[in-house]
Design an enzyme around this catalytic site. Sequence first.
Site, PDB file in Angstrom:
ATOM      1  N   CYS A 228      -4.987   2.293  -4.048  1.00 55.53           N
ATOM      2  CA  CYS A 228      -3.172   3.346  -3.242  1.00 55.53           C
ATOM      3  C   CYS A 228      -2.688   2.459  -3.517  1.00 55.53           C
ATOM      4  CB  CYS A 228      -3.537   3.032  -1.567  1.00 55.53           C
ATOM      5  SG  CYS A 228      -4.956   4.713  -1.040  1.00 55.53           S
TER       6      CYS A 228
ATOM      7  N   HIS B 133       1.142  -1.714  -0.274  1.00 55.93           N
ATOM      8  CA  HIS B 133       0.042  -0.377  -0.278  1.00 55.93           C
ATOM      9  C   HIS B 133       1.257   1.203  -0.094  1.00 55.93           C
ATOM     10  CE1 HIS B 133      -2.918   2.812   2.010  1.00 55.93           C
ATOM     11  NE2 HIS B 133      -3.449   2.055   1.795  1.00 55.93           N
TER      12      HIS B 133
ATOM     13  N   GLN C 105      -4.719  -4.922   7.076  1.00 53.16           N
ATOM     14  CA  GLN C 105      -5.877  -6.189   6.044  1.00 53.16           C
ATOM     15  C   GLN C 105      -6.226  -7.027   6.632  1.00 53.16           C
ATOM     16  OE1 GLN C 105      -9.037  -4.998   5.060  1.00 53.16           O
ATOM     17  NE2 GLN C 105      -7.637  -2.721   3.776  1.00 53.16           N
TER      18      GLN C 105
ATOM     19  N   ASP D  82       2.737  -4.869   7.587  1.00 57.53           N
ATOM     20  CA  ASP D  82       1.620  -4.124   8.063  1.00 57.53           C
ATOM     21  C   ASP D  82       0.074  -5.265   7.951  1.00 57.53           C
ATOM     22  OD1 ASP D  82      -1.083  -2.566   6.649  1.00 57.53           O
ATOM     23  OD2 ASP D  82       0.253  -1.979   4.962  1.00 57.53           O
TER      24      ASP D  82
ATOM     25  N   LYS E  42     -10.596   0.109  10.494  1.00 53.81           N
ATOM     26  CA  LYS E  42     -11.165  -1.098   9.341  1.00 53.81           C
ATOM     27  C   LYS E  42     -11.156  -2.483  10.142  1.00 53.81           C
ATOM     28  CE  LYS E  42      -7.723   0.089   6.283  1.00 53.81           C
ATOM     29  NZ  LYS E  42      -8.752   0.796   5.094  1.00 53.81           N
TER      30      LYS E  42
HETATM   31  N1  C6P Z   1      -6.418   1.411   2.914  1.00 56.49           N
HETATM   32  C1  C6P Z   1      -8.671   0.748   1.161  1.00 56.49           C
HETATM   33  O1  C6P Z   1      -9.803   1.094   0.793  1.00 56.49           O
HETATM   34  P1  C6P Z   1      -4.848   3.695   6.822  1.00 56.49           P
HETATM   35  O2  C6P Z   1      -5.838   4.809   5.792  1.00 56.49           O
HETATM   36  O3  C6P Z   1      -3.447   4.629   7.636  1.00 56.49           O
HETATM   37  O4  C6P Z   1      -6.513   3.289   7.689  1.00 56.49           O
HETATM   38  O5  C6P Z   1      -4.460   2.509   5.736  1.00 56.49           O
HETATM   39  C2  C6P Z   1      -3.441   2.214   4.963  1.00 56.49           C
HETATM   40  C3  C6P Z   1      -3.350   1.118   4.446  1.00 56.49           C
HETATM   41  C4  C6P Z   1      -2.439   0.399   5.019  1.00 56.49           C
HETATM   42  N2  C6P Z   1      -2.276  -0.955   4.397  1.00 56.49           N
HETATM   43  C5  C6P Z   1      -3.213  -1.311   4.016  1.00 56.49           C
HETATM   44  C6  C6P Z   1      -2.660  -2.863   3.364  1.00 56.49           C
HETATM   45  C7  C6P Z   1      -4.524  -0.353   3.482  1.00 56.49           C
HETATM   46  O6  C6P Z   1      -5.307  -1.115   3.450  1.00 56.49           O
HETATM   47  C8  C6P Z   1      -4.556   0.573   3.879  1.00 56.49           C
HETATM   48  C9  C6P Z   1      -5.861   0.973   3.535  1.00 56.49           C
HETATM   49  C10 C6P Z   1      -7.702   1.428   1.895  1.00 56.49           C
HETATM   50  O7  C6P Z   1      -7.851  -0.329   0.574  1.00 56.49           O
HETATM   51  C11 C6P Z   1      -8.177   3.053   1.640  1.00 56.49           C
HETATM   52  S1  C6P Z   1      -6.582   2.711   0.483  1.00 56.49           S
END
Ligand code: C6P
Length: 414
Positions: free
Chosen positions: A372, A129, A209, A206, A232
């Site tokens: 992203c 990401h 998910q 990371d 999430k």
């Molecule tokens: N993905 C998606 O729709 P934040 O925004 O900091 O809470 O999470 C960032 C992030 C980091 N790693 C992974 C694997 C992610 O999926 C995400 C967030 C969302 O897929 C928003 S782009």
Amino acid sequence: MGLQESEALDVERIREDFPVLQREFDGQQVVYLDNAATTQTPKRVVEAISEYYYEYNANVHRGIHQLSQEASIAYEEAHDTIADLVGADGREETVFTKNTTEAENLVAYSWGLNELGPGDEVVLTEMEHHASLVTWQQTAKKTGADVKYVPVTDEGHLDMEAAKELITDDTKLVSAVHVSNSLGTVNPLAELADVAHDHDALIFGDGAQAVPNRPVDVKDLDVDFYAFSGHKMAGPTGIGALYGREEILEDMEPYLYGGDMIRKVTYEESTWNDLPWKFEAGTPSIAQGIAFAEAAEYIDDVGLDNIRRHEERLTEYALDRLAAFDDIEIYGPTDPTERGGLVGFNLDGVHAHDLASILNDHAVAIRAGDHCTQPLHDKLGVAASARASFYLYNTTDEIDKLVEGLEDARDIFA
Ligand code: C6P
């Protein structure tokens, strides 16, 4: 298959916890399949927020008075709950951040800028990401380090043979997404950690998910850092966590300076507070932190293994239904047990944004775009993809509605 038929979960009961799922648009009940972006919030998590504001709203770590003491205890204990959720050794290893992105940046600023230099390498994966990819790319630029990428195979897996070649004694950090938000792939993080540690490199997982939908144990994974977001996993926005091995966090410089992160300040010098407060400067997101812990307890009560099985079942159903069309390209592994609860795809001749817009007319919420992961989409040869992502309250009936919407899109664009 219907609402009641999930073997793993009592979905009908669970849906009662999420009032937003009752919303209707033009007489159609919303079908929320955008959970990889943000999940919905159950009543008890919202109630934890209102209870804080109605009953014990006060700043933490600053007041002798009763309200501040209650808020401080609840906020501190929230760290213990989140530590438990991922098997960390306690609050010392559990820093609250705004989200996964901030956790990545915390490590990049505090550790990366101080530890990386010319000749050093950071190894990422092609399915990172932007939260990790852009952060380490820019940190490498500032420090003179190089970034390398573990390739993704045509089947959507990490090429582990290539990973073993790429990770060398020059590697100082490996950062890998645990579950890909675009392909759904569940990556072998523990195996990557072994390879990284064989070369004395650190590994950052990371877990944005992964933590929401499967049991995660950072000690079993043997990662040095691990990050995830509250929004999430049935929690609020504005809060997330960074797990870090205690001895590494101890050695790291603070990320932000200011109140609460200090022990002693003179006009000349300052010393730092204990972990995790050393990394939580200023007034933190108190209500969100407390509600984050409530969300962790909620998903733990439902059972993370049950959630994982339910998502696998929904994914299998969605893959089967979508694979029946020869004009739909599905990304990521074909085996539902090798992926998280999301399916990225494209329908021939229909831009993903148009698809999302037509589905919106059916009250079906999906995400369209590059999620992203622009470089990964470049590699796939597409500018965007559509993505349906599931959570504990979704049903196979809702996937049928997704497919009805896709059929409508095909008719419109035929
Ligand atoms: N993905 C998606 O729709 P934040 O925004 O900091 O809470 O999470 C960032 C992030 C980091 N790693 C992974 C694997 C992610 O999926 C995400 C967030 C969302 O897929 C928003 S782009």
